[in-house]
Design an enzyme around this catalytic site. Structure first.
Site, PDB file in Angstrom:
ATOM      1  N   ARG A  60       0.889  -1.333   0.012  1.00 15.47           N
ATOM      2  CA  ARG A  60      -0.001   0.011  -0.060  1.00 15.47           C
ATOM      3  C   ARG A  60       0.891   1.206   0.089  1.00 15.47           C
ATOM      4  O   ARG A  60       0.392   2.150  -0.673  1.00 15.47           O
ATOM      5  CB  ARG A  60      -0.924  -0.160   1.320  1.00 15.47           C
ATOM      6  CG  ARG A  60      -1.969   1.090   1.461  1.00 15.47           C
ATOM      7  CD  ARG A  60      -2.988   0.774   2.370  1.00 15.47           C
ATOM      8  NE  ARG A  60      -3.930   2.027   2.487  1.00 15.47           N
ATOM      9  CZ  ARG A  60      -3.976   2.774   3.675  1.00 15.47           C
ATOM     10  NH1 ARG A  60      -3.321   2.491   4.746  1.00 15.47           N
ATOM     11  NH2 ARG A  60      -4.632   3.777   3.768  1.00 15.47           N
ATOM     12  N   HIS A  64       0.587   4.403  -2.664  1.00 13.95           N
ATOM     13  CA  HIS A  64       0.359   5.723  -2.553  1.00 13.95           C
ATOM     14  C   HIS A  64       1.521   6.609  -2.853  1.00 13.95           C
ATOM     15  O   HIS A  64       1.159   7.475  -3.065  1.00 13.95           O
ATOM     16  CB  HIS A  64       0.013   5.660  -0.937  1.00 13.95           C
ATOM     17  CG  HIS A  64      -1.130   5.398  -0.394  1.00 13.95           C
ATOM     18  ND1 HIS A  64      -1.853   5.646   0.654  1.00 13.95           N
ATOM     19  CD2 HIS A  64      -2.084   4.274  -1.131  1.00 13.95           C
ATOM     20  CE1 HIS A  64      -3.319   5.264   0.708  1.00 13.95           C
ATOM     21  NE2 HIS A  64      -3.365   4.305  -0.564  1.00 13.95           N
ATOM     22  N   ASP A  65       2.632   6.187  -2.811  1.00 12.97           N
ATOM     23  CA  ASP A  65       3.726   6.716  -3.343  1.00 12.97           C
ATOM     24  C   ASP A  65       3.778   6.968  -4.857  1.00 12.97           C
ATOM     25  O   ASP A  65       3.855   8.228  -5.032  1.00 12.97           O
ATOM     26  CB  ASP A  65       5.281   6.083  -3.033  1.00 12.97           C
ATOM     27  CG  ASP A  65       6.340   6.732  -3.436  1.00 12.97           C
ATOM     28  OD1 ASP A  65       6.391   8.296  -3.084  1.00 12.97           O
ATOM     29  OD2 ASP A  65       7.302   6.265  -3.884  1.00 12.97           O
ATOM     30  N   ASP A  72       8.693   8.284  -6.257  1.00 11.90           N
ATOM     31  CA  ASP A  72       9.630   9.138  -6.024  1.00 11.90           C
ATOM     32  C   ASP A  72      10.197   9.217  -4.363  1.00 11.90           C
ATOM     33  O   ASP A  72      10.816   9.981  -3.936  1.00 11.90           O
ATOM     34  CB  ASP A  72       9.687  10.531  -6.187  1.00 11.90           C
ATOM     35  CG  ASP A  72       8.362  11.400  -5.529  1.00 11.90           C
ATOM     36  OD1 ASP A  72       7.663  10.714  -5.213  1.00 11.90           O
ATOM     37  OD2 ASP A  72       8.297  12.551  -5.770  1.00 11.90           O
ATOM     38  N   ASN A  92      -3.362   8.633   4.594  1.00 14.61           N
ATOM     39  CA  ASN A  92      -2.239   7.893   4.752  1.00 14.61           C
ATOM     40  C   ASN A  92      -1.958   7.685   6.292  1.00 14.61           C
ATOM     41  O   ASN A  92      -0.879   7.077   6.747  1.00 14.61           O
ATOM     42  CB  ASN A  92      -0.878   8.806   4.339  1.00 14.61           C
ATOM     43  CG  ASN A  92      -0.923   8.438   2.944  1.00 14.61           C
ATOM     44  OD1 ASN A  92      -1.406   7.513   2.172  1.00 14.61           O
ATOM     45  ND2 ASN A  92      -0.050   9.040   2.278  1.00 14.61           N
ATOM     46  N   PRO A 159      -7.098   7.343  -5.056  1.00 15.96           N
ATOM     47  CA  PRO A 159      -8.360   6.951  -5.245  1.00 15.96           C
ATOM     48  C   PRO A 159      -8.837   6.448  -3.978  1.00 15.96           C
ATOM     49  O   PRO A 159      -8.187   5.923  -3.085  1.00 15.96           O
ATOM     50  CB  PRO A 159      -8.085   5.788  -6.155  1.00 15.96           C
ATOM     51  CG  PRO A 159      -6.714   5.460  -6.118  1.00 15.96           C
ATOM     52  CD  PRO A 159      -5.929   6.811  -5.695  1.00 15.96           C
ATOM     53  N   HIS A 189      -5.429  -6.167  -2.795  1.00 18.65           N
ATOM     54  CA  HIS A 189      -6.368  -5.988  -1.303  1.00 18.65           C
ATOM     55  C   HIS A 189      -6.401  -7.594  -0.892  1.00 18.65           C
ATOM     56  O   HIS A 189      -6.656  -7.802   0.308  1.00 18.65           O
ATOM     57  CB  HIS A 189      -7.800  -5.591  -1.803  1.00 18.65           C
ATOM     58  CG  HIS A 189      -7.921  -4.218  -2.022  1.00 18.65           C
ATOM     59  ND1 HIS A 189      -9.167  -3.534  -2.421  1.00 18.65           N
ATOM     60  CD2 HIS A 189      -6.849  -3.249  -1.731  1.00 18.65           C
ATOM     61  CE1 HIS A 189      -8.753  -2.339  -2.481  1.00 18.65           C
ATOM     62  NE2 HIS A 189      -7.749  -2.018  -2.058  1.00 18.65           N
ATOM     63  N   THR A 190      -5.782  -8.486  -1.512  1.00 15.62           N
ATOM     64  CA  THR A 190      -5.851  -9.851  -0.805  1.00 15.62           C
ATOM     65  C   THR A 190      -5.082  -9.782   0.487  1.00 15.62           C
ATOM     66  O   THR A 190      -5.331 -10.694   1.283  1.00 15.62           O
ATOM     67  CB  THR A 190      -5.238 -10.850  -1.971  1.00 15.62           C
ATOM     68  OG1 THR A 190      -5.325 -12.352  -1.270  1.00 15.62           O
ATOM     69  CG2 THR A 190      -3.800 -10.635  -2.192  1.00 15.62           C
ATOM     70  N   ASP A 242      -9.694 -10.066   2.728  1.00 22.95           N
ATOM     71  CA  ASP A 242     -10.260 -11.457   2.198  1.00 22.95           C
ATOM     72  C   ASP A 242      -9.910 -12.371   3.350  1.00 22.95           C
ATOM     73  O   ASP A 242      -8.753 -11.866   4.346  1.00 22.95           O
ATOM     74  CB  ASP A 242      -9.718 -11.788   1.040  1.00 22.95           C
ATOM     75  CG  ASP A 242      -8.375 -12.350   0.842  1.00 22.95           C
ATOM     76  OD1 ASP A 242      -7.841 -13.128   1.827  1.00 22.95           O
ATOM     77  OD2 ASP A 242      -7.809 -12.357  -0.226  1.00 22.95           O
ATOM     78  N   THR A 244      -7.893 -15.028   3.682  1.00 23.50           N
ATOM     79  CA  THR A 244      -6.338 -15.621   3.667  1.00 23.50           C
ATOM     80  C   THR A 244      -5.547 -14.500   3.555  1.00 23.50           C
ATOM     81  O   THR A 244      -4.745 -14.294   2.709  1.00 23.50           O
ATOM     82  CB  THR A 244      -6.365 -16.304   2.476  1.00 23.50           C
ATOM     83  OG1 THR A 244      -6.589 -15.931   1.210  1.00 23.50           O
ATOM     84  CG2 THR A 244      -7.330 -17.706   2.417  1.00 23.50           C
ATOM     85  N   ASP A 249      -3.033 -14.441  -2.944  1.00 23.59           N
ATOM     86  CA  ASP A 249      -3.804 -15.232  -3.860  1.00 23.59           C
ATOM     87  C   ASP A 249      -5.237 -14.469  -4.517  1.00 23.59           C
ATOM     88  O   ASP A 249      -5.248 -13.249  -4.409  1.00 23.59           O
ATOM     89  CB  ASP A 249      -4.516 -16.418  -3.038  1.00 23.59           C
ATOM     90  CG  ASP A 249      -5.197 -16.118  -1.933  1.00 23.59           C
ATOM     91  OD1 ASP A 249      -5.896 -15.086  -1.865  1.00 23.59           O
ATOM     92  OD2 ASP A 249      -5.332 -16.850  -0.783  1.00 23.59           O
TER      93      ASP A 249
END
Length: 318
Positions: A60, A64-65, A72, A92, A159, A189-190, A242, A244, A249
């Site tokens: 993440r 976000h960078d 950078d 953040n 976003p 997002h897993t 999720d 797991t 996955d």
């Protein structure tokens, strides 16, 4: 087959990397810091042994960078008396594991002083976070420079979890990323965790008619409401994205098709035929997901950041 797919995915993008970010190359540090990747991987691996949330945090952090002025390392900078930095912007605040980048940088500096950028270390750490979680490994193009600008207000460009498909498409297209990139990168997002505040809108007072988003599976919505009651005061409360969560996955996509997504932005992927078809494709095939994810990660991590320096301390400008 999986290994071959990842290799091919990397190869396909070499031309893209060369043309869109000419300074980046796979062998950038081969002569000046040959043990770079070993050092970064060691720092990530050590941190993961003590904290299983590190992979999600690093992935993440890199995302976000790159979404603000390109990749950078600006997300790593600390706020000062005269400036509130990106890491302290609202989206953040929940970022963590910056210490992993610090440790990796320290190890690299001991071998190759003043040679490797913090932005490159973050890109490598994000890759290692995925690979060490059972996901694909890919060759990371290197040669990024560290930027000197980091402003909390700029995090409004990220976003949001409440975005609909039009907003998501606009956000990604502004950075030269496609709808396939959107769906593939959402698969990250897993490894994720969401605090209640990021999905309260779906489980309490959804609209004037429904208290709960009707696209949510009823039992899943009930589970979320139990964890996050209407007037929740526990800041750390939330849900994994999720079941797991420590394994990279394609379960995220399977859950999405079952009405068990967390964010509005997740559910949004099912609202237009093109992205819905990709969700189904990745839910059916781990190999297809990994191939697309590698391609999109290389593309995203090659966004030019306009950096100018090699920081000696990732938290402060040189």
């Amino acid at each position: 087959m999986r290994a071959l797919a990842v290799v091919l995915g990397s190869a396909i993008l070499l031309a893209y990397v060369a043309s869109s970010a000419g300074a980046l190359s796979l062998d950038y540090y081969d002569q000046t810091c040959p043990k770079l990747e070993y050092s970064v991987r060691g720092a990530v691996k050590k941190a993961m042994k003590n904290d299983n949330t590190v992979p999600a945090a690093l992935l993440r952090m890199h995302f976000h960078d790159c979404f603000i002025r390109g990749c950078d390392g600006s997300v790593l900078l600390n706020s000062t008396a005269k400036n509130t930095a990106e890491k302290d912007g609202p989206p953040n605040i929940s970022l963590h594991a910056f210490y992993v980048i610090d440790l990796a940088k320290e190890a690299v500096e001991a071998q190759c002083p003043g040679v490797v950028s913090c932005a490159d270390i973050l890109a490598l750490a994000a890759r290692d976070a995925v690979a060490l979680s059972g996901g694909p490994h890919w060759d990371v193009p290197k040669g990024r420079k560290d930027g000197r600008i980091s402003k909390a207000n700029d995090t409004s460009q990220l976003p949001a979890p409440t975005f609909n498909i039009s907003q998501l498409q606009q956000s990604f297209s502004q950075r030269g990323l496609s709808m396939e990139d959107l769906v593939a990168l959402s698969g990250g997002h897993t490894l994720g965790f969401a605090h209640c505040s990021s999905f309260q809108n779906r489980i309490h007072n959804f609209n004037s008619v429904d208290d709960i988003d009707p696209s949510l599976h009823p039992s899943f919505a009930a589970q979320l409401r139990k964890v996050c009651p209407a007037h929740n005061t526990v800041r750390s409360a939330g849900s994994t994205l999720d079941p797991t969560v420590t394994k990279f996955d394609n379960v995220y996509y399977k859950m999405l098709l079952q009405g068990k997504s967390i964010f509005t932005s997740d559910q949004a992927l099912l609202t237009v035929p093109k992205t819905k078809a990709l969700v189904s494709k990745f839910a059916e095939s781990q190999e297809e997901f990994e191939k697309a994810f590698v391609k999109s990660m290389i593309k995203m991590s090659s966004l030019s950041g306009g950096g100018q320096e090699i920081r000696l301390n990732c938290r402060v400008v040189r």
